[in-house]
Design an enzyme around this catalytic site. Structure first.
Site, mmCIF file in Angstrom:
data_model
loop_
_atom_site.group_PDB
_atom_site.id
_atom_site.type_symbol
_atom_site.label_atom_id
_atom_site.label_comp_id
_atom_site.label_asym_id
_atom_site.label_seq_id
_atom_site.Cartn_x
_atom_site.Cartn_y
_atom_site.Cartn_z
ATOM 1 N N ASP A 679 1.047 -1.500 -0.162
ATOM 2 C CA ASP A 679 -0.183 0.037 -0.293
ATOM 3 C C ASP A 679 0.889 1.249 0.031
ATOM 4 O OD1 ASP A 679 -2.343 1.131 0.041
ATOM 5 O OD2 ASP A 679 -1.669 1.789 1.774
ATOM 6 N N LYS A 683 1.618 4.025 -2.945
ATOM 7 C CA LYS A 683 1.690 5.950 -2.511
ATOM 8 C C LYS A 683 2.844 6.585 -3.264
ATOM 9 C CE LYS A 683 -1.954 5.275 0.715
ATOM 10 N NZ LYS A 683 -2.050 4.847 2.178
#
Ligand code: ADP
Ligand code: ASP
Ligand code: MG
Length: 818
Positions: A679, A683
């Site tokens: 995750d 980003k």
């Protein structure tokens, strides 16, 4: 005296007819004198035509259709006529139906259906309806009298679209009315020739009948009663946000109806205009509404454009050639050649160079018109002065109408901009010299979109309507829908933005309504929907609606919508999403999305991809746009990992912290999805791509937090158990850091073109050392912010906060529309 007219839509069934009679009773109570024209019952004229065509083709099922027609009328007699006169009405009706049957039988036998006989057949529709309605009125004690308009309205023998001979007709009407004082129930749509043959006035011609009688009798007003609140700014079936106009001029009404607004038949305006008799369009289903007044005066409403209409299917003929330049009379030769063949020209445009003339005609006349023109210019074509006539099919015309447009500069600019910005290609343009009308020819498949786009830009320029289609109703989707349920109108930089919720889809079901769904009831709508979810179908609906400013809000975490982003964006539909998949897929696909958005002039907004509603992506973009240079990005970009490492300061058991975080709902259902670092890697990748670095997910170096064994555990519980094996490792790292006066932090970093995620020891002066709870933090070290980096810190996760970030993206879209 008034002349009223009720259309087929007002007399669709016996119940409706009864409510029409109530309206008339109200007039009688108020001592308003009137005569009333009726059309055939709803769709009867269409049925008569198709039955006649069947008989002509010797298709015996015409008898079945005829039976249907009979039933409609028998039912009306039964329901509307009082016992005392039922027999006499039934007798008249049966007589008419028998005559109709004989005529159709004749068509069947001789296999001949001329415009003359078709007119006769069509006339039964109004003759039947008026016979029944006049008797229904008598049944309610109204002194009504059936009047066959053929007795009075005299026409030429141009069957199907006969011209009225006004001198004779007016005399007949005046004389007849001086002798007949009962309320006249007049058959619309027809007249008769010198030879006493039945001739109709053109489809929709009952409106015209009302005007002919109204003018002849010098009535105070002509009222056309239909099924909408007057003339609307556009056809409501195409443009749901259309609204009714208080008043229009005769010319505007004529122009609107000529260009397809079916609400009134174009010739209707003429007799009324000559005698300065106002026409009012009223709604039978909403009699209290004032409707629209058509008169000679422009009462000067708020808008200079009055309406947008369309002719949905036309063919365009293009006549060009060097031999046309400067030659007088080309256009008139084209006109008369086509007029001789009774081909109607809907629109003509001529390039200022005179090198090309374009004509729009009905599709069924296209090929014939082409050969007529080629015949007319055969010598010029042979000599190469004029090229072969080119015909283009499947086109539509949109007309923007308003007398006041000539006093309002910039309308055509607005039209072209709105269409251009929404990817609608204009094929030809015509602006009448009166500037009453701007017409554009476009591809038929862009018609609904173009109509909506133009309507929004011309009538709602102070309010931007954003039409939302929300996919995913989980935590984030649900929070977003709740948010717009609490407030759906926002003031933005330029104007007001109104968010219309049009469709919702989730994993099970989908629902939409072109008029909008009340966001307060979104849960009911989706729960009660019977449509199973089908994203492709959902997307097709969005495209078919063709609304301007359509935005798909993808609140799923899956690929299912992502796979359609290119399609949506290139079609002109914007996408707003917190879903990171699209931006973290391979670089070429990432780029492709940008090209699609450019092509469709749509927007792809994803500020919630990093840090939820924190202005991280936006700030980064601003820095780059303003010429700054990004040297380093560091961040704790996962709320979950932030929480876990912040808690490690107080606790010695890494696995316990993860369990606690999971029980508080701070992790994904399977915490491995947070702990594997993907995750956060996504980003940092998205941030790097934002500053123009071409990198893919596999290029991000990830220091693993969990052992391979734990990562591969067969269940979440098993994983949490195995995680405990690492508690000692984390504790040791933490103690070592502590000894140096530092804490542990899991940091994503970009520097010199490379990205990594790693556990770092940071000292107390580091901006990340006093991070709280699940806060996110990011620092941008740039050329301008080189000594102290620019820092953004705050809550970077959670459904509500993400929903508010999505809303900001949508309002950004609203702000950038013009
Ligand atoms: P009637 O049977 O009463 O003559 P029509 O069906 O001929 O009724 O005309 C009314 C219909 O015209 C409306 O139901 C509407 O769908 C359509 N229409 C098309 N354009 C417009 C417009 N600009 N304003 C109002 N109605 C329109
Ligand atoms: N009944 C005719 C038609 O359908 C005339 C009218 O409705 O105005 O065209
Ligand atoms: Mg009509």
């Amino acid at each position: 005296m008034k002349v009223l007219k009720f259309g087929g839509s007002s007399v669709g069934n016996p119940e409706r007819i009864a409510s029409v009679i109530s309206i008339l009773e109200n007039y009688i109570t108020h001592k308003i004198e009137f005569a009333v024209v009726f059309s055939a019952f709803q769709s009867v004229t269409d049925k008569l035509i198709s039955t006649a065509n069947k008989a002509f083709k010797r298709d015996e099922t015409y008898l079945h259709d005829l039976n249907q027609i009979k039933l409609i009328h028998h039912e009306a007699v039964q329901k509307l006529i009082s016992k005392s006169i039922t027999d006499s009405t039934a007798f008249k009706v049966a007589d008419l139906l028998r005559e109709l049957e004989e005529v159709l039988h004749g068509v069947f036998l001789v296999k001949e259906l001329t415009p003359r006989s078709l007119d006769f057949i069509m006339s039964f529709g109004e003759r039947l309806s008026c016979t029944i309605i006049a008797d229904a009125m008598k049944s309610r004690n109204i002194d009504a009298e059936y009047l066959d308009a053929r007795k009075l309205v005299k026409t030429d023998d141009n069957f199907g679209s006969a011209k009225v001979k006004f001198e004779k007709t007016n005399l007949n009407i005046v004389e007849y009315f001086s002798e007949h004082k009962n309320i006249q129930v007049i058959t619309g749509f027809m007249g008769s020739t010198e030879a006493k043959e039945t001739a109709t006035l053109g489809r929709g011609g009952s409106d015209y009948t009302a005007s002919i009688f109204g003018a002849a009798l010098n009535s105070e007003e002509i009222e056309i009663w239909t099924d909408v609140d007057g003339i609307l700014t556009a056809d409501p079936r195409k443009v749901p946000s259309a609204f009714s106009l208080e008043s229009v001029t005769y010319l505007e009404a004529m122009e609107l109806s000529h260009f397809g607004a079916k609400v009134i038949y174009p010739p209707t305006m003429r007799p009324a205009q000559l005698r300065k008799i106002p026409i009012r369009i009223k709604n039978t289903f909403n009699p209290q509404h004032d409707g629209t007044l058509i008169s000679g005066k422009d009462t000067g409403g708020e808008f200079s454009v009055k309406g947008i209409t369309s002719i949905d299917d036309i063919s365009l003929l293009q006549i060009s050639g060097s031999g046309m330049v400067g030659v007088v009379g080309i256009a008139s030769r084209i006109f008369s050649a086509l007029a001789d063949e009774k081909i109607n020209i809907i629109m003509i445009t001529q390039a200022s160079s005179e090198h090309t003339v374009c004509l729009a005609v009905a599709p069924q006349s296209g090929e014939r018109a082409k050969s007529v023109i080629e015949e007319e210019f055969k010598w010029e074509i042979r000599d190469g002065m004029i090229d072969e006539v080119v015909i283009e099919k499947n086109l539509s015309i949109i007309a923007i109408v308003g007398e006041d447009m000539r006093h309002t500069p910039g309308i055509s600019g607005k039209v072209f901009k709105a269409l251009g910005n929404n990817g609608v290609n204009i094929i030809a343009i015509a602006q009448g010299s009166s500037e009453l009308n701007i017409s554009v020819v476009i591809n038929k498949n862009t018609l609904t979109k173009a109509m909506n786009v133009l309507h929004d830009s011309l009538f709602f320029d102070k309010q931007k309507n954003i039409n939302l289609f929300v996919v995913g109703t989980g935590l984030v989707g649900g929070a977003f829908l709740d948010l717009i349920a609490s407030e759906n109108t926002y003031s933005t930089d330029i104007s007001k933005a109104k968010l219309n919720l049009i469709g919702i889809a989730n994993i099970d079901k989908m629902v939409w309504d072109r008029k909008g769904l009340d966001p307060k009831k979104w849960r009911n709508f989706i729960d009660n929907s019977t449509d199973k979810s089908d994203i492709k179908k959902f997307i097709n609906v969005i495209k078919e609606f063709g609304f301007s400013n359509s935005v798909v809000v993808d609140c799923t975490a899956s690929k299912i919508v992502v796979e359609n982003y290119n399609d949506l964006l290139s079609w002109g539909i914007s996408v707003v999403t917190p879903n990171k998949i699209a931006n973290s897929q391979n670089y070429d696909e990432y780029k492709h999305l940008r090209t699609s958005a450019k092509k469709g002039k749509s927007q792809f907004r994803y500020s919630t991809n990093v840090g939820a509603a924190l202005p991280i992506i936006g700030s980064l973009r601003e820095l780059v746009r303003n010429g700054d240079e990004i040297i380093k990005i560091e961040g704790v970009l996962s709320g979950t990992l932030s929480y876990i490492f912040n808690s490690l300061k107080e606790s010695s058991k890494f696995s316990e912290i993860v369990k606690d975080a999971k029980s508080k709902g701070f992790t994904e259902p399977d915490p491995r999805d947070d702990l594997n670092g993907l995750d956060m890697a996504r980003k940092i990748l998205i941030l790097m791509r934002e500053i123009g670095i071409k990198i893919n997910l596999e290029d991000v170096k990830i220091e693993k937090l969990i052992s391979t064994e734990a990562e591969n555990a067969s269940s979440t519980d098993e994983f949490l158990k195995l995680l405990a094996d690492d508690d000692a490792k984390f504790n040791k790292m933490k103690e070592e850091a502590l000894a140096e006066g530092k804490t542990l932090c899991y940091i994503a970093k970009y520097e010199k073109g490379e990205a990594s995620l790693s556990i770092q020891k940071i000292d107390k002066s580091h901006p990340f050392s006093n991070l709280h709870g699940s806060d996110n933090i990011v620092t941008f070290t740039t050329k301008r912010y080189s000594v102290r980096p620019l820092t953004i810190q705050g809550p970077g996760a959670g459904a509500e906060i993400t929903a508010s970030g999505i809303l900001s993206d949508i309002l950004r879209i609203a702000n950038s529309i013009n």
